[in-house]
Design a protein around this motif. Structure first.
Motif, mmCIF file in Angstrom:
data_model
loop_
_atom_site.group_PDB
_atom_site.id
_atom_site.type_symbol
_atom_site.label_atom_id
_atom_site.label_comp_id
_atom_site.label_asym_id
_atom_site.label_seq_id
_atom_site.Cartn_x
_atom_site.Cartn_y
_atom_site.Cartn_z
ATOM 1 N N LYS A 287 -14.703 19.424 -36.336
ATOM 2 C CA LYS A 287 -15.677 18.812 -35.414
ATOM 3 C C LYS A 287 -15.509 17.297 -35.432
ATOM 4 O O LYS A 287 -15.183 16.707 -36.472
ATOM 5 N N TRP A 288 -15.754 16.665 -34.243
ATOM 6 C CA TRP A 288 -15.721 15.208 -34.101
ATOM 7 C C TRP A 288 -17.017 14.740 -33.421
ATOM 8 O O TRP A 288 -17.592 15.459 -32.593
ATOM 9 N N ASP A 289 -17.447 13.523 -33.732
ATOM 10 C CA ASP A 289 -18.651 12.962 -33.086
ATOM 11 C C ASP A 289 -18.649 11.447 -33.215
ATOM 12 O O ASP A 289 -17.936 10.858 -34.038
ATOM 13 N N THR A 290 -19.439 10.799 -32.362
ATOM 14 C CA THR A 290 -19.768 9.359 -32.421
ATOM 15 C C THR A 290 -18.506 8.510 -32.514
ATOM 16 O O THR A 290 -18.270 7.773 -33.486
ATOM 17 N N PHE A 291 -17.684 8.610 -31.486
ATOM 18 C CA PHE A 291 -16.487 7.773 -31.400
ATOM 19 C C PHE A 291 -16.864 6.411 -30.824
ATOM 20 O O PHE A 291 -17.620 6.311 -29.858
ATOM 21 N N ARG A 292 -16.332 5.348 -31.402
ATOM 22 C CA ARG A 292 -16.627 3.989 -30.960
ATOM 23 C C ARG A 292 -15.369 3.122 -31.011
ATOM 24 O O ARG A 292 -14.522 3.268 -31.900
ATOM 25 N N ILE A 293 -15.294 2.188 -30.029
ATOM 26 C CA ILE A 293 -14.345 1.072 -30.106
ATOM 27 C C ILE A 293 -15.173 -0.192 -30.020
ATOM 28 O O ILE A 293 -15.917 -0.413 -29.055
ATOM 29 N N LEU A 294 -15.089 -1.025 -31.049
ATOM 30 C CA LEU A 294 -15.930 -2.212 -31.185
ATOM 31 C C LEU A 294 -15.062 -3.464 -31.156
ATOM 32 O O LEU A 294 -14.023 -3.536 -31.800
ATOM 33 N N ALA A 295 -15.516 -4.469 -30.386
ATOM 34 C CA ALA A 295 -14.767 -5.725 -30.307
ATOM 35 C C ALA A 295 -15.729 -6.895 -30.231
ATOM 36 O O ALA A 295 -16.891 -6.748 -29.861
ATOM 37 N N SER A 296 -15.215 -8.045 -30.564
ATOM 38 C CA SER A 296 -15.976 -9.294 -30.418
ATOM 39 C C SER A 296 -15.095 -10.298 -29.695
ATOM 40 O O SER A 296 -14.438 -11.136 -30.330
ATOM 41 N N PRO A 297 -15.029 -10.220 -28.367
ATOM 42 C CA PRO A 297 -14.162 -11.143 -27.621
ATOM 43 C C PRO A 297 -14.529 -12.599 -27.915
ATOM 44 O O PRO A 297 -15.700 -12.946 -28.002
ATOM 45 N N ALA A 298 -13.524 -13.402 -28.045
ATOM 46 C CA ALA A 298 -13.753 -14.799 -28.401
ATOM 47 C C ALA A 298 -13.523 -15.745 -27.240
ATOM 48 O O ALA A 298 -13.551 -16.961 -27.437
ATOM 49 N N THR A 299 -13.294 -15.227 -26.048
ATOM 50 C CA THR A 299 -13.040 -16.109 -24.909
ATOM 51 C C THR A 299 -14.168 -15.985 -23.890
ATOM 52 O O THR A 299 -14.665 -14.887 -23.625
ATOM 53 N N PRO A 300 -14.577 -17.111 -23.311
ATOM 54 C CA PRO A 300 -15.665 -17.067 -22.319
ATOM 55 C C PRO A 300 -15.170 -16.535 -20.978
ATOM 56 O O PRO A 300 -13.967 -16.509 -20.696
ATOM 57 N N ALA A 301 -16.111 -16.118 -20.141
ATOM 58 C CA ALA A 301 -15.828 -15.684 -18.773
ATOM 59 C C ALA A 301 -16.912 -16.238 -17.853
ATOM 60 O O ALA A 301 -18.094 -16.257 -18.218
ATOM 61 N N ILE A 302 -16.495 -16.710 -16.677
ATOM 62 C CA ILE A 302 -17.429 -17.336 -15.741
ATOM 63 C C ILE A 302 -18.041 -16.273 -14.825
ATOM 64 O O ILE A 302 -17.318 -15.510 -14.191
ATOM 65 N N SER A 303 -19.369 -16.256 -14.760
ATOM 66 C CA SER A 303 -20.077 -15.442 -13.777
ATOM 67 C C SER A 303 -20.977 -16.363 -12.969
ATOM 68 O O SER A 303 -21.677 -17.200 -13.537
ATOM 69 N N ARG A 304 -20.952 -16.233 -11.638
ATOM 70 C CA ARG A 304 -21.824 -17.034 -10.786
ATOM 71 C C ARG A 304 -22.508 -16.133 -9.771
ATOM 72 O O ARG A 304 -21.934 -15.126 -9.354
ATOM 73 N N SER A 305 -23.738 -16.466 -9.450
ATOM 74 C CA SER A 305 -24.518 -15.664 -8.500
ATOM 75 C C SER A 305 -25.461 -16.570 -7.709
ATOM 76 O O SER A 305 -26.169 -17.377 -8.294
ATOM 77 N N PRO A 306 -25.443 -16.443 -6.353
ATOM 78 C CA PRO A 306 -24.569 -15.586 -5.552
ATOM 79 C C PRO A 306 -23.200 -16.207 -5.393
ATOM 80 O O PRO A 306 -22.970 -17.349 -5.807
ATOM 81 N N SER A 307 -22.294 -15.470 -4.746
ATOM 82 C CA SER A 307 -20.944 -15.988 -4.519
ATOM 83 C C SER A 307 -20.820 -16.693 -3.174
ATOM 84 O O SER A 307 -19.780 -17.282 -2.897
ATOM 85 N N THR A 308 -21.870 -16.622 -2.354
ATOM 86 C CA THR A 308 -21.881 -17.336 -1.073
ATOM 87 C C THR A 308 -23.251 -17.955 -0.842
ATOM 88 O O THR A 308 -24.269 -17.424 -1.304
ATOM 89 N N LEU A 309 -23.277 -19.082 -0.134
ATOM 90 C CA LEU A 309 -24.521 -19.728 0.284
ATOM 91 C C LEU A 309 -24.439 -19.973 1.789
ATOM 92 O O LEU A 309 -23.374 -20.329 2.307
ATOM 93 N N SER A 310 -25.558 -19.775 2.478
ATOM 94 C CA SER A 310 -25.572 -19.933 3.941
ATOM 95 C C SER A 310 -26.760 -20.786 4.370
ATOM 96 O O SER A 310 -27.732 -20.275 4.953
ATOM 97 N N PRO A 311 -26.747 -22.087 4.095
ATOM 98 C CA PRO A 311 -27.855 -22.948 4.518
ATOM 99 C C PRO A 311 -27.837 -23.156 6.031
ATOM 100 O O PRO A 311 -26.789 -23.005 6.681
ATOM 101 N N SER A 312 -28.985 -23.524 6.586
ATOM 102 C CA SER A 312 -29.066 -23.849 8.009
ATOM 103 C C SER A 312 -30.130 -24.912 8.209
ATOM 104 O O SER A 312 -31.041 -25.059 7.397
ATOM 105 N N CYS A 313 -30.010 -25.666 9.305
ATOM 106 C CA CYS A 313 -30.984 -26.707 9.619
ATOM 107 C C CYS A 313 -30.853 -27.050 11.095
ATOM 108 O O CYS A 313 -29.885 -26.672 11.762
ATOM 109 N N ASN A 314 -31.834 -27.769 11.587
ATOM 110 C CA ASN A 314 -31.755 -28.324 12.929
ATOM 111 C C ASN A 314 -31.071 -29.680 12.895
ATOM 112 O O ASN A 314 -31.142 -30.399 11.887
#
Length: 847
Positions: free
Chosen positions: A573-600
């Protein structure tokens, strides 16, 4: 979450019901109330309703413009002149998805709304503020699909224009409680579909409406945010993606308690007594007072008697009348309690017990116990998932309660969560979708199954009916290259006297179960049991692990095998399989990916925000730049270890010409795995609204002139003694008809008022003196020969209004330019059988 009861009642059937008004002393002006509660009146105007109306609520709704209903409106406006009225006209008419929505809107106006509204006297007409259209889903496609919502959007774009063009404010959609239906993603899809119509309504100073009923009959925000307060989710979405709509007025044109099981038709009477309903109304009104975009809620209903007995509020009206004078906005909310935090892979999940006076909760985080804390989110529900965190780090959290009238509570007790980075989790609660399987052709197949009694829950089990070798392989993806991971699994294996082998192993990349069986030496063992080696582990759950580096690969194949060459072998029998890591490099996330301003044109676009977050490891050290001169970001740099940083975008657009402009915001960190990331900015500068000022200080350059062939020409001149300075004058010496027209430039899609001062004496002979307009470019000949197609600003005639005492008087009317960019303004003097009066015009304005 979806409501069990999401569709409200059909429109009331009014045929045959008595229309009666209640004769009470005239209402008098009262002080403005804090309360947002009003009445939805229908059919009759009862004495309790009159008591409530005369107390001066902020909002009042009527069904149809009969005498009783209009009397309630007159009383309402007397008590609260600044209060808002809304009317819905009942009909059984319905349209289908295959019908043309624009044509249907025209039909709705011409056959349903216009007959009643045009039948009002001018004084009564002025008392109506908002006009609704179809009720809930009774008459049109609505929320059954995105296509239905788009149909409804097109319908309302047209109907809003027609309502506004008639001098009223459109109140769109009349959304039934629990709609748009479905989860938050489906709600957002439906809102996306109707944004154009909402913007059209706002341009006409209009609003939209929701039917705000409690389904669970509770004061639990988590429940009411899906029924009576569901609209808050709409405005939460607007704040993020459509900030121009966050101040769009919302009229809750039905409200109360619905879907109660113990009385025909539901209603508050089916869910409890009067005291319970009043208690709920006090809480509910306090919630409405905290939403600045809510004009008010008209409680359903008063006046229909037996038709909607379970909803009848006449018994509540005396309390409502007194409540208007005493209603006060809620104070500071209580402190949230029972905060918990559970750690996940790169995220922490928080839950807490809320407080009744809160509209939002501020979630705050620190990497040090006791703070200082940074606010990382503001949510309506009592739960929050903090994602993009660094695994292996301990985070500390507190939560506070917030409302718009009382402020913010103290922080809750602190909790913490320490994160582990599991990039692969297999608990064998069900059979995995194996990447490949293999049974050697020299023996029998193994039997693989999921059985109870695992290390935690169920587990994977394999048994053999005889000799042979069988393997299963599961490939795990989304690993990072050149990263060290730890792989672990629990195994349970008894000893066995026969020749057997039970193996757990891995191999980098995508590999098959056949490769695992035939080329096992190229696989790295996590654990192996055999009769010639370690013969089982006492049939006890034991964890085995090892570390590995991915090198250039981003996938790993994990294999499970049981073979025997003598007998059946052990049950493994097998159970509770895991792969564990601690990445050391940053990653950029931005939200939203588009802006739609308007004006007169001539103004600056409203500022916007976006967030920058590190969804990798270590620390993100980012800088922000852009490639245009008409925007700037603040701040232009920062750090993130997982928290979301808010960046403000300011626009300097007042000097730009009308048109569309494109720019790019760039977020950079050379050490990030996905450097750089960009945000596309699309700016729309709308043309400024063009107006007309004609003071007749000199003769205009007429676009066209016309004199009827059957008579003489009029004499046109600029004379002194105008309303201000000089004036345009026309006179006739004999019969005939003469017209002057000038075509002016205006802005499409804009609301205008056209006005002019006119001075005309009465006259004994047959004559006509007119000032009129027609959208587009038109001629004086058309004005004279097709006057019925022109809209009068003012007309004097011997058989109508015979002059105005020869006194300068201003006359005006309103219109919407629609798709037109020109307006033709005409002046005419004609007579038959004689000369006619001398007429003067001055101070023409189109604004």
């Amino acid at each position: 979450m979806m409501l069990q009861c999401v569709s409200h009642k059909p429109a009331a059937r009014l045929t045959g019901l008595c229309l009666a008004a209640v004769l009470l002393p005239a209402a008098s002006l009262v002080a403005q109330t804090n309360s947002r509660l009003g009445a939805h009146a229908m059919v009759t105007y009862t004495a309790p309703a009159a008591q409530f109306v005369s107390a001066g609520p902020r909002i009042h709704k009527i069904l149809d413009a009969n005498g009783a209903m209009m009397q309630s409106v007159r009383d309402f406006k007397t008590a609260n002149p600044s209060g808002k009225t809304v009317i819905r006209v009942y009909t059984g008419k319905a349209y289908a998805l295959q019908d043309n929505p624009t044509t249907c809107a025209d039909d709705w106006w011409n056959t349903i709304l216009a007959p009643q509204l045009n039948g009002l006297s001018p004084s009564d007409r002025a008392l109506i503020d908002y006009v609704e259209g179809p009720n809930e889903g009774d008459s049109t496609p609505t929320w059954s699909s995105v296509a239905a919502a788009q149909w409804f959007n097109t319908f309302w774009i047209r109907l809003a224009y027609l309502i506004a063009n008639a001098g009223f404010k459109p109140c769109a959609f009349s959304i039934s409680v629990g709609n748009p239906p479905g989860d938050i993603n489906n709600i957002h899809q439906m809102l996306d579909a109707i944004v154009p119509a909402l913007r059209a309504c706002k341009s006409y100073n209009g609003a939209w409406s929701y039917h705000s009923y409690t389904i669970p009959y509770s004061k639990d925000l988590n429940a009411e945010l899906w029924s009576s307060l569901r609209y808050r989710q709409y405005y939460e979405y607007f704040a993020q993606y459509y900030p121009d709509l966050v101040d769009l007025p919302l009229l809750l044109t039905e409200g109360g308690a619905d879907c109660q099981p113990n009385m025909p038709g539901g209603g508050w009477r089916g869910g409890g007594d009067l005291a319970k309903f009043i208690d709920w109304l006090e809480w509910y009104d306090g919630q409405l007072m905290q939403d600045p975009y809510v004009v008010g809620c008209t409680l359903f209903q008063t006046g229909a008697f037996a038709s909607w007995q379970a909803y009848d509020i006449d018994e509540v009206c005396p309390w409502l009348a007194g409540h208007l004078a005493t209603a006060t906005p809620p104070g500071v909310p209580g402190v949230p309690t029972a905060l918990t935090a559970s750690a996940g892979n790169g995220q922490a999940s928080l839950y807490w017990t809320g407080t009744p006076l809160a509209t939002h909760y501020n979630v705050k985080r620190s990497t040090a116990s006791g703070g200082p804390y940074t606010t990382i989110g503001s949510v309506m529900f009592t739960g929050f998932t903090d994602s993009g965190l660094t695994n292996g780090v301990t985070y500390y959290y507190v939560v506070s309660a917030v409302n718009t009238t009382g402020g913010e509570s103290a922080n809750s007790s602190e909790v913490s969560a320490t994160l582990l980075n599991y990039v692969a989790i297999e608990d064998f609660e069900s059979m995995p979708s194996w990447s490949s399987s293999y049974d050697a052709n020299w023996g029998s197949n193994s039997i693989w199954s999921i059985v109870p009694g695992g290390q935690s829950g169920d587990c994977l089990e394999v048994v053999r009916p005889g000799t042979g070798s069988s393997s299963k392989v599961l490939i795990h993806y989304n690993l990072l290259p050149n990263t060290t991971y730890t792989m672990s699994v629990y195994v349970r294996c008894p000893s066995s006297s026969g020749a057997y082998w039970a193996e757990t192993a891995y191999k980098l990349g995508e590999n098959s179960a056949q490769d695992f069986d035939n080329n096992s030496t190229t696989w790295t063992l996590i654990k192996k049991f055999s009769d010639t080696g370690e013969n089982g582990n006492g049939d006890a759950w034991t964890q085995y692990s090892l570390s590995f580096n991915t090198g250039s690969t981003t996938a790993v194949s994990v294999g499970y095998k049981l073979g025997s060459s003598s007998g059946t072998g052990p049950t493994v029998k097998w159970d509770t399989f895991r792969i564990l890591a601690s990445p050391a490099t940053p990653a950029i996330s931005r939200s939203p990916s588009t802006l739609s301003p308007s004006c007169n044109q001539g103004s600056d676009a409203a500022g916007q925000t976006f967030t920058v977050q590190n969804t990798g490891g270590d620390t993100l050290n980012y800088t922000i730049s852009d490639n245009v001169t008409w925007l700037s970001c603040s701040p232009t740099s920062g750090t993130s270890t997982g928290e979301a940083d808010t960046i403000t975008v300011t626009y300097s657009t007042s000097s730009l010409s009308a048109g569309t402009y494109n720019g790019t915001i760039t977020i950079s960190d050379p050490n990030a795995t996905n450097n750089p990331q960009t945000i596309t900015v699309t700016l729309t500068v709308n043309s400024a609204k063009q107006t007309v000022e004609e003071d007749f200080e000199s003769m205009p350059s007429w676009s066209s002139s016309y004199d009827g062939s059957w008579g003489s020409a009029a004499s046109w001149s600029i004379v002194s003694g105008g309303q201000s300075g000089n004036a345009l004058q026309a006179s006739r010496g004999s019969q005939g008809s003469s017209a002057k027209v000038k075509v002016y430039t205006i802005t499409a899609g804009s609301a205008y008022t056209i006005s002019a001062y006119i001075k005309c004496p009465s006259y004994g002979g047959a004559y006509w003196a007119e000032c009129a307009y027609k959208l587009g470019s038109n001629t004086a000949s058309d004005f004279d020969n097709n006057g019925g197609t022109w809209t009068m600003v003012k007309k004097f005639a011997n058989d109508g209004t015979n002059g105005n005492g020869n006194t300068w008087t201003q006359y005006s009317t309103t219109f919407n330019s629609g798709t037109n960019t020109q307006i033709s303004v005409g002046f005419k003097l004609g007579s038959y059988g004689g000369a006619g009066p001398t007429v003067q015009w001055d101070t023409l304005r189109v604004q």
